[in-house]
Structures are given as C-alpha cells and as structure tokens.
Design a protein around this motif. Structure first.
Motif, PDB file in Angstrom:
ATOM      1  N   TYR A 211      51.037  41.912  41.052  1.00 43.19           N
ATOM      2  CA  TYR A 211      50.722  41.681  39.865  1.00 43.19           C
ATOM      3  C   TYR A 211      51.230  42.824  38.831  1.00 43.19           C
ATOM      4  O   TYR A 211      50.592  42.724  37.547  1.00 43.19           O
ATOM      5  CB  TYR A 211      48.882  41.902  39.749  1.00 43.19           C
TER       6      TYR A 211
ATOM      7  N   TYR B 111      40.282  44.712  46.195  1.00 38.89           N
ATOM      8  CA  TYR B 111      41.407  43.816  46.229  1.00 38.89           C
ATOM      9  C   TYR B 111      42.664  44.669  46.995  1.00 38.89           C
ATOM     10  O   TYR B 111      43.908  44.477  46.760  1.00 38.89           O
ATOM     11  CB  TYR B 111      41.809  43.146  45.292  1.00 38.89           C
TER      12      TYR B 111
ATOM     13  N   LYS C 251      35.114  38.567  48.167  1.00 34.20           N
ATOM     14  CA  LYS C 251      36.591  38.533  48.058  1.00 34.20           C
ATOM     15  C   LYS C 251      37.170  40.222  47.833  1.00 34.20           C
ATOM     16  O   LYS C 251      38.151  40.235  48.237  1.00 34.20           O
ATOM     17  CB  LYS C 251      37.104  37.572  47.134  1.00 34.20           C
TER      18      LYS C 251
ATOM     19  N   GLY D 226      32.866  41.873  41.649  1.00 31.40           N
ATOM     20  CA  GLY D 226      33.549  42.499  42.911  1.00 31.40           C
ATOM     21  C   GLY D 226      34.245  43.837  42.333  1.00 31.40           C
ATOM     22  O   GLY D 226      33.691  44.954  42.950  1.00 31.40           O
ATOM     23  N   ARG D 227      35.281  43.824  41.714  1.00 29.90           N
ATOM     24  CA  ARG D 227      35.873  45.306  41.419  1.00 29.90           C
ATOM     25  C   ARG D 227      34.889  46.245  40.926  1.00 29.90           C
ATOM     26  O   ARG D 227      35.132  47.519  41.450  1.00 29.90           O
ATOM     27  CB  ARG D 227      36.884  44.702  40.197  1.00 29.90           C
TER      28      ARG D 227
ATOM     29  N   GLU E 115      28.613  38.033  39.142  1.00 21.62           N
ATOM     30  CA  GLU E 115      29.190  37.888  40.291  1.00 21.62           C
ATOM     31  C   GLU E 115      30.326  39.198  40.241  1.00 21.62           C
ATOM     32  O   GLU E 115      31.381  38.918  40.128  1.00 21.62           O
ATOM     33  CB  GLU E 115      29.866  36.684  40.794  1.00 21.62           C
TER      34      GLU E 115
ATOM     35  N   GLY F  85      34.319  40.018  36.506  1.00 22.29           N
ATOM     36  CA  GLY F  85      35.208  40.342  35.868  1.00 22.29           C
ATOM     37  C   GLY F  85      35.216  41.779  35.124  1.00 22.29           C
ATOM     38  O   GLY F  85      36.572  42.232  34.751  1.00 22.29           O
TER      39      GLY F  85
ATOM     40  N   SER G 286      39.422  38.632  35.442  1.00 23.04           N
ATOM     41  CA  SER G 286      39.085  39.725  36.201  1.00 23.04           C
ATOM     42  C   SER G 286      39.893  41.102  35.305  1.00 23.04           C
ATOM     43  O   SER G 286      40.594  40.899  34.522  1.00 23.04           O
ATOM     44  CB  SER G 286      39.646  39.567  37.578  1.00 23.04           C
TER      45      SER G 286
ATOM     46  N   ARG H  78      48.719  44.870  45.328  1.00 22.78           N
ATOM     47  CA  ARG H  78      48.233  44.730  43.877  1.00 22.78           C
ATOM     48  C   ARG H  78      49.725  45.130  42.930  1.00 22.78           C
ATOM     49  O   ARG H  78      50.045  44.472  41.948  1.00 22.78           O
ATOM     50  CB  ARG H  78      47.117  45.474  43.286  1.00 22.78           C
TER      51      ARG H  78
HETATM   52  N1  LLP Z   1      33.687  35.190  40.375  1.00 25.08           N
HETATM   53  C1  LLP Z   1      34.849  34.217  40.574  1.00 25.08           C
HETATM   54  C2  LLP Z   1      34.329  32.954  40.378  1.00 25.08           C
HETATM   55  C3  LLP Z   1      36.033  34.753  40.583  1.00 25.08           C
HETATM   56  O1  LLP Z   1      37.041  34.073  40.609  1.00 25.08           O
HETATM   57  C4  LLP Z   1      36.135  36.302  40.869  1.00 25.08           C
HETATM   58  C5  LLP Z   1      37.303  36.770  41.036  1.00 25.08           C
HETATM   59  C6  LLP Z   1      35.003  37.071  40.798  1.00 25.08           C
HETATM   60  C7  LLP Z   1      33.843  36.492  40.625  1.00 25.08           C
HETATM   61  C8  LLP Z   1      34.940  38.668  40.856  1.00 25.08           C
HETATM   62  O2  LLP Z   1      35.744  39.159  39.906  1.00 25.08           O
HETATM   63  P1  LLP Z   1      35.602  40.672  39.473  1.00 25.08           P
HETATM   64  O3  LLP Z   1      34.481  41.113  39.304  1.00 25.08           O
HETATM   65  O4  LLP Z   1      36.141  41.312  40.897  1.00 25.08           O
HETATM   66  O5  LLP Z   1      36.756  41.099  38.636  1.00 25.08           O
HETATM   67  N2  LLP Z   1      43.288  40.010  43.353  1.00 25.08           N
HETATM   68  C9  LLP Z   1      43.260  40.563  42.023  1.00 25.08           C
HETATM   69  C10 LLP Z   1      41.866  39.919  41.420  1.00 25.08           C
HETATM   70  C11 LLP Z   1      41.381  38.548  41.580  1.00 25.08           C
HETATM   71  C12 LLP Z   1      40.073  38.188  41.116  1.00 25.08           C
HETATM   72  C13 LLP Z   1      39.865  36.834  41.590  1.00 25.08           C
HETATM   73  N3  LLP Z   1      38.535  36.172  41.255  1.00 25.08           N
HETATM   74  C14 LLP Z   1      43.505  41.755  41.544  1.00 25.08           C
HETATM   75  O6  LLP Z   1      43.934  42.477  42.623  1.00 25.08           O
HETATM   76  O7  LLP Z   1      43.171  42.503  40.582  1.00 25.08           O
END
Ligand code: LLP
Length: 384
Positions: free
Chosen positions: A308, A363, A48, A267-268, A265, A227, A190, A304
């Motif tokens: 947010y 994102y 995502k 992403g960012r 998991e 996160g 996150s 963003r």
């Molecule tokens: N796993 C799950 C179940 C999640 O819901 C998410 C993010 C991740 C992993 C990945 O999280 P990360 O490592 O990227 O923090 N659009 C928003 C962020 C939304 C995050 C949604 N879930 C932004 O631009 O800050």
C-alpha cells in the motif's frame, strides 16, 4: 517507547519477530469499552486485523463481538471465546462451505453484499432447516479520504450493494423464505483520521432509514463498520485512538429508532499500536545516494509498505552514536518492492542493530507469507 529492560529482552529473541504489549492492548480495550458503553453501542472486533489466538482471547474477554470475513475466522473466533451470538460474517465472496459453517454455528448475522449471495444463503439455510439473519451491506457512496487501496465506500467499489438500490434489495429479501432481514451494514474504508466521513455516513444511514420507514420497515440493527485510523507517524503521541470522540460524533449525528442497536467493527484501532515488528540489521551497503540498511525482515513479515505504500515509523533500538545518516531500509526478498522506507535518517546503524517497526499490530503478523520459502515471523508478548 521501549524501556531498557524490554530492549535487553529483545536481544535474546530470534528475529524477525512481532512483540505485543499486552498491557497497552488491555488499556485500549478498556477505553473502547467505556466509549461504547456510554451510548450502549456494540463493538465487534475485526478479526482480519490480527487473528493471533492470544490477542483474540484477550479481546473476547472484554465482551466484544467478532467481525469475520471467512469461515476459518468464524471458527477461530469461536475457539477464542467470542460467542456465536456476537459474530457477524461479511465479505463479497462467501463460499457455500463458509456459509454452511456460519449457519451451523448459529452466528448472529450475515452482512450480505449482493442479491445473488442472498439467494445462496437462503437456499443453504433452507436445506439446513434454518433461518439466516442478514444485514444488507450498502455501499454508501462516501469518500473516506484514505489510501485508495483501502477506500471501500465509493460507488465503483466491489463491496456492498449500491445504496440507490435499497428498495430493490429489501423487496428481494422479503421474498426469501429462509432469510430474515435484521439490519443495514456500512463500511466506508480504513485508516480514517477525519471524522467528517463518519458524519456523512450517519446522514446516509438516516436517509436509508427514512426510505425503510416509507416501506413500513424498521430494522433492529445498524452497523457502521470500522475504519478508525491510528497515528503511524508519531505513535507515542497517541497510543490509544480517540474512540470517545468518534462515538460522540456518531451519537450526535445518527438517528436511532427505539430499541435499535448500533454496531461497529474496529480492527486497526484496537490492535495496531500494541504490536511492533523487530528486525536485525544484516548488512549496511553504501550506495551513491543513500546507504542500504538490509534487514532480516522482508515484506513476507510486514507487507503494508510494499502493498500500500504504507509507512511505519522505524527506530534503531540499539543504544547509539548520536551521529545520523540517511538509509533506505530494505528486506532480503528477491523483489525490488521489498523496501520499508527510503531516505530516512537514523542514528549511524551497523550490522547487528535491532530496528523496531512501530504500529505493526494490525495487518502485520496476519498478512505474513512464506514467499522465498522464508520462515513466518516469531511472536513474543510483554507478559510472557
Ligand atoms: N469492516 C469491514 C467490512 C472491513 O472491510 C474492514 C476492513 C473492517 C471492518 C475493519 O477496518 P479497520 O477498523 O481495521 O480499519 N490491510 C489493510 C487494511 C484492509 C482493511 C480491510 N477491511 C492495511 O494494512 O491497511
């Protein structure tokens, strides 16, 4: 951060555009791999954050898995080289069609978020003559102390199953004939910069494993979600997140049974710093309190800040006059929220200057839209 040669190349690109530094991405992936391999942890990239096919193919080439939240993400991940055996499928609202796609492709595991969803997965798997492997996504009731729009682990969040209801959920799955419970899944939010919430998450996971123990159950998979945050204010000071520190914290606090696998998991943390959104200044409009720098990117290109209240460091890339002025950097969209930053100092900025919006790899491009019937942003890579 950009050297002259790169900035000169930018002059020829059609704005607004995303620029990806592929060597930084590779360096980030190597560091992440080392940190995870140290403890034998498995990492799934959260598609995502950025589903650009070149980025995905690069990530899959390091052997990581994929964390998907739609049927289309599952298909895209497969097309970009992620093996089905390393794909997890999460999300509170999986449609029947998406569940079917995932089952057809024999993905590794569903992260199930409600009892009703489990029932539906079980039914569809039954009609397909398959057994679905599932992990229960538990809402751990932990405040990740992040932006309230991206905090997911609190009790009133729509995500997951209340951790207090673990027994009920386990008993429920055990009665299903086409569903096999293989693990527990958590995700607390996150852009988390403080490691304390992760320590609390380990405690919660340990407690849940204790409960499973009482029920005579030992599950092979523990997924702690994503996160890990990045430095938006001063990206150059930390271009690669400290994966090692996080993994060390997890290793020191998480109780793992023999043979149990630990999953993440991210992403960012993987893609944010390698991406920059570049936009050209269209007009400078002096106002009473400030000067508006009206740029050719809007929230359709990088949402963003509008969505947010997020802040991206903005740099004027055009070689400059040393004198500074205060600007509100705004886009052309017919909405008052189309503002990237208010009252920020920039070297005196003029029409035609290029502005870089840093830390936009996560994102950013993926959340672009065509509101106002605008074009989607262009995309360029450092190794084109
Ligand atoms: N796993 C799950 C179940 C999640 O819901 C998410 C993010 C991740 C992993 C990945 O999280 P990360 O490592 O990227 O923090 N659009 C928003 C962020 C939304 C995050 C949604 N879930 C932004 O631009 O800050």
């Amino acid at each position: 951060m950009f050297d002259r040669e790169v900035i000169n190349r930018f002059q020829a690109y059609a704005t607004p555009f995303y620029y990806y530094d592929m060597s930084l991405l590779r360096e980030t992936l190597s560091k992440l791999k080392c940190a995870a391999d140290k403890y034998g942890y498995t990492v799934h990239y959260a598609v995502k954050a950025n589903a650009n096919t070149r980025i995905l193919s690069e990530i899959s080439s390091y052997g990581f898995g994929a964390d998907c939240v739609s049927g289309n993400e599952v298909v895209r991940a497969l097309e970009c080289g992620f093996p089905a055996s390393k794909i997890v499928f999460a999300g509170v609202g999986k449609s029947d069609e998406e569940i079917t796609t995932a089952l057809k492709n024999d993905i590794f595991c569903f992260n199930a978020e409600s009892l009703q969803e489990l029932e539906v997965i079980d039914k569809i798997a039954g009609t397909m003559g398959k057994v679905a492997d599932v992990a229960l996504r538990l809402n751990p009731g932990i405040d990740a102390h992040t932006n309230k729009c991206i905090n997911t682990g609190l009790a009133d969040s729509k995500f997951g199953i209340d951790f207090n209801k673990l027994d009920e959920a386990v008993t429920f799955v055990q009665k299903l004939s086409n569903t096999k419970l293989v693990g527990l899944h958590f995700h607390i939010g996150s852009q988390i910069l403080d490691l304390e919430p992760y320590r609390l998450l380990c405690n919660r996971s340990n407690e849940m494993q204790g409960k499973l123990g009482y029920m005579g159950l030992e599950l092979p998979e523990i997924n702690l979600g994503g996160g890990l945050g990045v430095n938006y204010e001063d990206p150059d000071s930390q271009m690669i997140p400290d994966f090692e520190r996080l993994m060390d914290t997890i290793h020191a606090n998480l109780k793992v049974k023999d043979g149990q696998r630990v999953h993440f998991e991210f992403g960012r943390a993987v893609v944010a710093q390698c991406g920059t959104m570049v936009s050209r200044v269209l007009y400078i409009k002096p106002a009473t309190q400030t000067n508006f720098a009206i740029v050719d990117a809007g929230f359709t290109d990088l949402i963003r800040p509008a969505l947010y209240g997020a802040r991206h460091l903005i740099e004027n890339l055009t070689p400059h006059r040393s004198e500074c002025e205060t600007y509100d950097v705004v886009g052309p969209i017919c909405e008052s929220t189309d503002v990237f930053a208010s009252g920020i100092p920039l070297p005196k900025t003029t029409r035609g200057d290029l502005l870089a919006f840093r830390t936009a790899g996560a994102y950013g491009e993926i959340m672009a839209s065509q509101y106002n019937l605008r074009n989607l942003p262009n995309v360029y890579y450092s190794d084109n």
